[in-house]
Motif scaffolding. Structure first.
Motif, PDB file in Angstrom:
ATOM      1  N   ILE A 214       0.836  -1.204   0.000  1.00 33.52           N
ATOM      2  CA  ILE A 214       0.000   0.000   0.000  1.00 33.52           C
ATOM      3  C   ILE A 214       0.870   1.252   0.000  1.00 33.52           C
ATOM      4  O   ILE A 214       0.628   2.209  -0.750  1.00 33.52           O
ATOM      5  CB  ILE A 214      -0.942  -0.024   1.217  1.00 33.52           C
ATOM      6  N   ARG A 215       1.900   1.258   0.852  1.00 30.81           N
ATOM      7  CA  ARG A 215       2.780   2.441   0.903  1.00 30.81           C
ATOM      8  C   ARG A 215       3.509   2.633  -0.424  1.00 30.81           C
ATOM      9  O   ARG A 215       3.695   3.762  -0.894  1.00 30.81           O
ATOM     10  CB  ARG A 215       3.792   2.288   2.046  1.00 30.81           C
ATOM     11  N   ALA A 216       3.962   1.513  -1.042  1.00 32.04           N
ATOM     12  CA  ALA A 216       4.670   1.623  -2.321  1.00 32.04           C
ATOM     13  C   ALA A 216       3.750   2.151  -3.411  1.00 32.04           C
ATOM     14  O   ALA A 216       4.143   3.013  -4.212  1.00 32.04           O
ATOM     15  CB  ALA A 216       5.234   0.255  -2.710  1.00 32.04           C
ATOM     16  N   LEU A 217       2.508   1.658  -3.469  1.00 34.99           N
ATOM     17  CA  LEU A 217       1.570   2.151  -4.482  1.00 34.99           C
ATOM     18  C   LEU A 217       1.300   3.635  -4.298  1.00 34.99           C
ATOM     19  O   LEU A 217       1.199   4.386  -5.278  1.00 34.99           O
ATOM     20  CB  LEU A 217       0.266   1.358  -4.399  1.00 34.99           C
ATOM     21  N   ALA A 218       1.182   4.060  -3.021  1.00 36.13           N
ATOM     22  CA  ALA A 218       0.965   5.481  -2.761  1.00 36.13           C
ATOM     23  C   ALA A 218       2.154   6.320  -3.214  1.00 36.13           C
ATOM     24  O   ALA A 218       1.997   7.496  -3.569  1.00 36.13           O
ATOM     25  CB  ALA A 218       0.692   5.710  -1.275  1.00 36.13           C
ATOM     26  N   GLY A 219       3.345   5.715  -3.210  1.00 35.95           N
ATOM     27  CA  GLY A 219       4.543   6.425  -3.649  1.00 35.95           C
ATOM     28  C   GLY A 219       4.831   6.274  -5.127  1.00 35.95           C
ATOM     29  O   GLY A 219       5.886   6.705  -5.594  1.00 35.95           O
ATOM     30  N   GLY A 220       3.934   5.630  -5.870  1.00 38.13           N
ATOM     31  CA  GLY A 220       4.101   5.538  -7.314  1.00 38.13           C
ATOM     32  C   GLY A 220       4.827   4.301  -7.795  1.00 38.13           C
ATOM     33  O   GLY A 220       5.157   4.200  -8.987  1.00 38.13           O
TER      34      GLY A 220
END
Length: 528
Positions: A214-220
């Motif tokens: 989730i954090r990686a997706l939020a960071g692109g």
């Protein structure tokens, strides 16, 4: 790759990490340090890092509160109650001997002296009785404090129900906050590695992997998550003795299962259960726990001989059990059957420091068969098959638990590749497979009489059962290389742009352990 243990002793995790690295993926395997210090080494070409994990959230707030207001006399945990109770028993045993000696000398002592001695003895016996009651009272209070930590009182049940109704699948945050300790230890490291693919082993690491995704997706960054479900959580025996453990972990699993881009598991039956439990779009891929003999490091000496470890000759009948040791594994039956199996020896390849194993040894001593019970520590997973092959029979006496019914466990495949005739309990999948292949006998779980019958049948004609392994394709379908190919296909389906696997190479060099303060890892992703 994420796992909630120390890696050593978990053959599935080791095989997957090493095979993925050999297939060209850049693998960093994160596990849990057993001593609060970070450790690093290489597993083939895969990087292993054991992370320190403080566990302050593993205890609830009320467990830190003093109990002296409600239970002011309770002993502190740690063994003092057992020590005091044993000391009182020893004192009373000594007084019983003193009373017997006084009775023997009654005719020799003057009446006045005899009366004084008896009076003094009665006073001491009264004091011992009062101390015994005092220890009983304090031990009872300690047990009441301990019972409060199992969350089984009406108040605790109401608390659990309230949060499950109020938060749904998010209720684990209140019921099992210790799961956050894994996130706080692993999460920052996963983020720093910036992986392209995360392979999360079992239910605890599922949450860590999902939150990192989730954090990686939020960071692109497009990170894919593979969930490796080793067991069916609703059918597991809780690892902690309190009533909130299972509902909390089930809620945690339900919350994060939808974030998995692919699910792999250990058996077809478990794959079907997982799909129904979590409404998965597709059936999980099955990755059997087959042995990886090919992982033997180049130049390593041959595996030790199990009979040499036991100190017995080649013509002595030897039963072997290899794997986890716990009451639900049913190992008591091997010890209880020994008095009725004249001349037969049993080897347990287990963790010898477990209390349960020590109880088995004491049981064997009480039955007079301790000289025929041999306890040995684990060997590296690539040595298991040749090590076990020196036995006559492989035993799997597991009891009826839901997870035992639905899979062929690791030792089933290890025994098979060691070409051992099997004696297995009547858990559904394993019993059906054993009967179909003809590689062994099935007995009723927990039934010593039926176990003795099965062992005698196998020892009477072992060649009949070994012949089952000559069936074309049987053992070939149970190799780890076949499973590694399946896993690589899963990875490449999630990352179709990944480089093709390298050509086959000779066995990897032996694992090298690095000092805890070695530099940053070579790998730049959990798996890439």
């Amino acid at each position: 790759m994420l796992v909630d243990n120390r890696v050593e002793g978990d053959s599935r995790v080791q095989k997957i990490a090493r095979s993925a690295a050999e297939a060209g993926w850049d693998v960093t395997l994160l596990g849990r340090s057993p001593d609060g210090v970070e450790h690093r080494w290489r597993l083939g070409t895969a990087e292993v890092r054991l992370l320190p994990m403080p566990t302050p959230l593993d205890r609830r707030r009320h467990e830190f509160r003093r109990t002296w207001v409600r239970w002011p006399l309770a002993y502190r945990p740690g063994g003092i109650a057992e020590h005091r109770a044993q000391w009182v028993r020893a004192w009373r045993a000594d007084l019983a001997v003193s009373a017997a000696l006084l009775a023997l000398r009654a005719d020799e002592l003057p009446p006045a002296r005899l009366r004084r001695a008896r009076r003094a003895l009665r006073l001491r016996e009264t004091a011992a009785h009062l101390l015994d009651r005092w220890v009983w009272l304090r031990t009872g209070m300690m047990n009441r404090v301990r019972d409060r930590r199992r969350f089984r009182s009406p108040w605790d049940r109401a608390y659990t129900l309230f949060w499950r109704l109020a938060l749904g699948d998010r209720a684990w945050r209140r019921l099992e906050p210790g799961l956050w300790d894994y996130e706080l230890a692993y999460g920052p490291v996963v983020d720093a590695l910036r992986p392209d693919l995360i392979h999360a082993h079992d239910f605890r690491m599922l949450g860590v992997g999902a939150r990192a995704k989730i954090r990686a997706l939020a960071g692109g960054r497009n990170v894919r998550l593979v969930w490796d479900a080793h067991e069916f959580l609703p059918g597991i025996r809780p690892w902690r003795d309190h009533a909130r453990w299972l509902p909390a972990h089930r809620a945690h699993e339900r919350e994060y299962a939808p974030y998995a881009d692919a699910v792999v598991t250990v058996s077809p039956a478990l794959a079907d259960l997982l799909r129904r439990e979590h409404g998965l779009a597709e059936r999980p891929t099955v990755l059997l726990n087959a042995p990886a003999v090919e992982h033997r490091p180049a130049g390593e000496a041959p595996a030790p001989a199990i009979r040499g470890r036991c100190g017995i000759a080649h013509d002595v009948p030897l039963l072997v059990y290899s794997g986890a040791a716990a009451p639900q594994r049913g190992l008591d039956i091997l010890v209880d059957a020994l008095p009725r199996l004249a001349g037969v020896h049993v080897a347990l390849v287990v963790n010898p420091r477990l209390r349960y194993v020590e109880q088995l040894v004491r049981r064997a001593t009480a039955l007079g068969v301790a000289d025929r019970l041999h306890v040995h520590p684990y060997v590296p997973h690539w040595q298991v098959v040749p090590f076990l092959s020196g036995a006559d029979v492989g035993v799997i006496p597991i009891q009826h638990w839901p997870n035992h019914e639905i899979a062929l466990i690791t030792k089933f495949f290890e025994y098979s590749h060691a070409r051992l005739p099997l004696v297995v309990s009547d858990v559904r999948t394993m019993a059906a497979t054993t009967r179909e292949t003809g590689q062994g006998e099935v007995f009723r779980a927990g039934d010593v009489d039926d176990f003795v019958r099965a062992v005698r049948a196998v020892l009477a004609d072992p060649a009949r059962y070994r012949a089952a392994y000559d069936r074309p394709g049987l053992l070939a379908s149970w190799t780890w290389q076949a499973q590694a190919d399946v896993l690589d296909q899963v990875y490449r389906r999630l990352h179709p742009g990944a480089s093709p696997p390298p050509p086959a190479s000779p066995p990897s060099p032996p694992e090298t352990h690095r000092p805890p303060d070695s530099g940053v890892p070579d790998a730049q992703g959990a798996i890439r």
